[in-house]
Scaffold this active site. Structure first.
Site, PDB file in Angstrom:
ATOM      1  N   THR A 123     165.695  -3.694  20.056  1.00 41.45           N
ATOM      2  CA  THR A 123     165.959  -3.057  18.781  1.00 41.45           C
ATOM      3  C   THR A 123     167.338  -3.436  18.233  1.00 41.45           C
ATOM      4  O   THR A 123     168.273  -3.661  19.013  1.00 41.45           O
ATOM      5  CB  THR A 123     165.908  -1.524  18.953  1.00 41.45           C
ATOM      6  OG1 THR A 123     166.472  -0.901  17.803  1.00 41.45           O
ATOM      7  CG2 THR A 123     166.711  -1.054  20.161  1.00 41.45           C
ATOM      8  N   TYR A 150     168.995   5.868  23.171  1.00 41.47           N
ATOM      9  CA  TYR A 150     167.857   4.975  22.915  1.00 41.47           C
ATOM     10  C   TYR A 150     168.325   3.516  22.931  1.00 41.47           C
ATOM     11  O   TYR A 150     167.781   2.677  23.651  1.00 41.47           O
ATOM     12  CB  TYR A 150     167.209   5.325  21.565  1.00 41.47           C
ATOM     13  CG  TYR A 150     166.238   4.267  21.098  1.00 41.47           C
ATOM     14  CD1 TYR A 150     165.069   4.011  21.799  1.00 41.47           C
ATOM     15  CD2 TYR A 150     166.508   3.488  19.968  1.00 41.47           C
ATOM     16  CE1 TYR A 150     164.187   3.019  21.395  1.00 41.47           C
ATOM     17  CE2 TYR A 150     165.636   2.500  19.544  1.00 41.47           C
ATOM     18  CZ  TYR A 150     164.475   2.270  20.271  1.00 41.47           C
ATOM     19  OH  TYR A 150     163.617   1.284  19.871  1.00 41.47           O
TER      20      TYR A 150
END
Ligand code: UDP
Length: 341
Positions: A123, A150
């Site tokens: 990501t 995350y």
């Protein structure tokens, strides 16, 4: 050759599975625990062609090892992960266990059983909150400094993959760092856009998903989080990429790894739209006029995040087909009308 796709009942995994079913001859084994992914999605994809589905949680380490051996898996595409940023702040251990720990075990089982290729979903959150955005976007050499668990859980998995591949040169990987993925299956029936699969995750936080929920009346209104950023109109700017173009990059990565070394690639279109622009486009393509409030900035939101996609374009020969924010919004909306609340 057999491919294992983890998390294929989820949003991005299902679009990749769709393209593998449609455009390749590989035998495919899907693993998903169905915690957020949907059985219906898998049922729809089975209409394209058959694949094997094993309902399994990747935390069941022994079963994962047995599965890779028994099925003679040679390629892994790994999507299964927890992906909600605010939840990762409240419950970091869930992210380190579901993402980093389970990925580490999957990598270990892959090496032990002779898997040759591993494609990993990462990501742009690994770049954190860039203070200054380079004029031509963030490239893969940009400093990584994630600002939430995350992003950290994904960056740790990336590093584990890199170290493993160094020690086991026959094991090769591609890491994709996704920018803002949106939209749904571009599928036409009688010339009408009619997505078969899309984003079904409940309690959405993403801009285009929320705007499409407003456009089809599932949500009364939405808010712009911050209109005092240093951007064209004061609202946050992001690089929105259609999920089918992202999926295509994964299919190309499998071939790429036949002749090329392990590497990391950003996946985005390399151009930005502001929150205001996105909402205006959603309203225009759906002919709606829902209420949009203003709220303060969301914690940790950078003003601008745009990819530099030179590397993927040059090395993987990735040519996007749906670089069109109107089509992204329209496909998200058409899917939203289909899927239950
Ligand atoms: N955003 C917004 N309202 C919403 C959801 C998102 O203004 O209801 C903004 C958010 O602050 C950011 C952009 O839209 O500037 C994209 O946010 P999203 O959550 O879709 O993706 P992120 O870039 O945070 O991963």
């Amino acid at each position: 050759m057999k491919i294992l796709v983890t998390g294929a009942a989820g949003y991005i995994g299902s679009h990749v599975l769709k393209q593998l079913l449609e455009t390749t001859q590989y035998s495919i084994v899907v693993v998903d625990n169905l915690s957020t992914g949907s059985q219906k999605t898998l049922d729809r994809l089975r209409e394209i062609r058959e694949f094997e589905f094993v309902k399994l949680d990747l935390k069941e380490f022994d079963k994962v090892a047995t599965l890779l051996e028994e099925k003679h898996i040679s390629i892994i595409l790994h999507f299964a992960a927890s992906i909600v940023v605010p939840e990762s702040v409240l419950n970091p251990l869930k992210y380190y266990m579901n993402n980093t720990l389970n990925t580490t075990n999957l990598i270990k089982c892959a090496v032990d059983s002779g898997v040759k290729k591993f494609v990993f979903s990462s990501t742009a959150a690994v770049y954190g909150e860039p203070k200054e955005l380079p004029a031509d976007g963030v490239d893969e050499e940009f400093f990584t400094s994630p600002i939430n668990p995350y992003g950290v859980s994904k960056l740790m998995s990336e590093n584990i993959l890199r170290d493993t591949a160094k020690a086991h040169p026959e094991f090769r990987f591609v890491i994709f760092r996704y920018f803002n993925v949106a939209g749904a299956d571009i599928y036409y029936e009688d010339n009408v856009l009619n997505p078969r699969i899309g984003q079904s995750f409940p309690n959405a936080t993403h801009l285009i998903k929320i705007a499409s929920e407003c456009a089809c009346g599932k949500r009364e209104k939405m808010a712009i989080f911050g209109d005092d950023f240093d951007t064209c109109d004061g609202t946050g700017v992001r690089d929105y990429i259609h999920v089918d173009d992202l999926a295509d990059a994964h299919v190309k990565a499998i071939e790429y790894l036949d002749y090329n070394p392990s590497d990391t690639f950003n996946v985005g279109y390399g151009k930005g739209y502001s929150v205001k622009e996105v909402i205006e486009i959603m309203q225009a393509v759906t002919d709606t006029d829902f209420t949009v409030d203003k709220e303060p900035r969301r914690a940790g939101d950078p003003a601008k995040l745009i990819s530099n996609n030179t590397k993927i374009s040059n090395k993987i020969n990735w040519v996007p087909k749906y670089d069109d924010l109107k089509l992204i919004c329209k496909s998200a909306f058409e899917w939203e009308k289909e899927v239950e609340k």
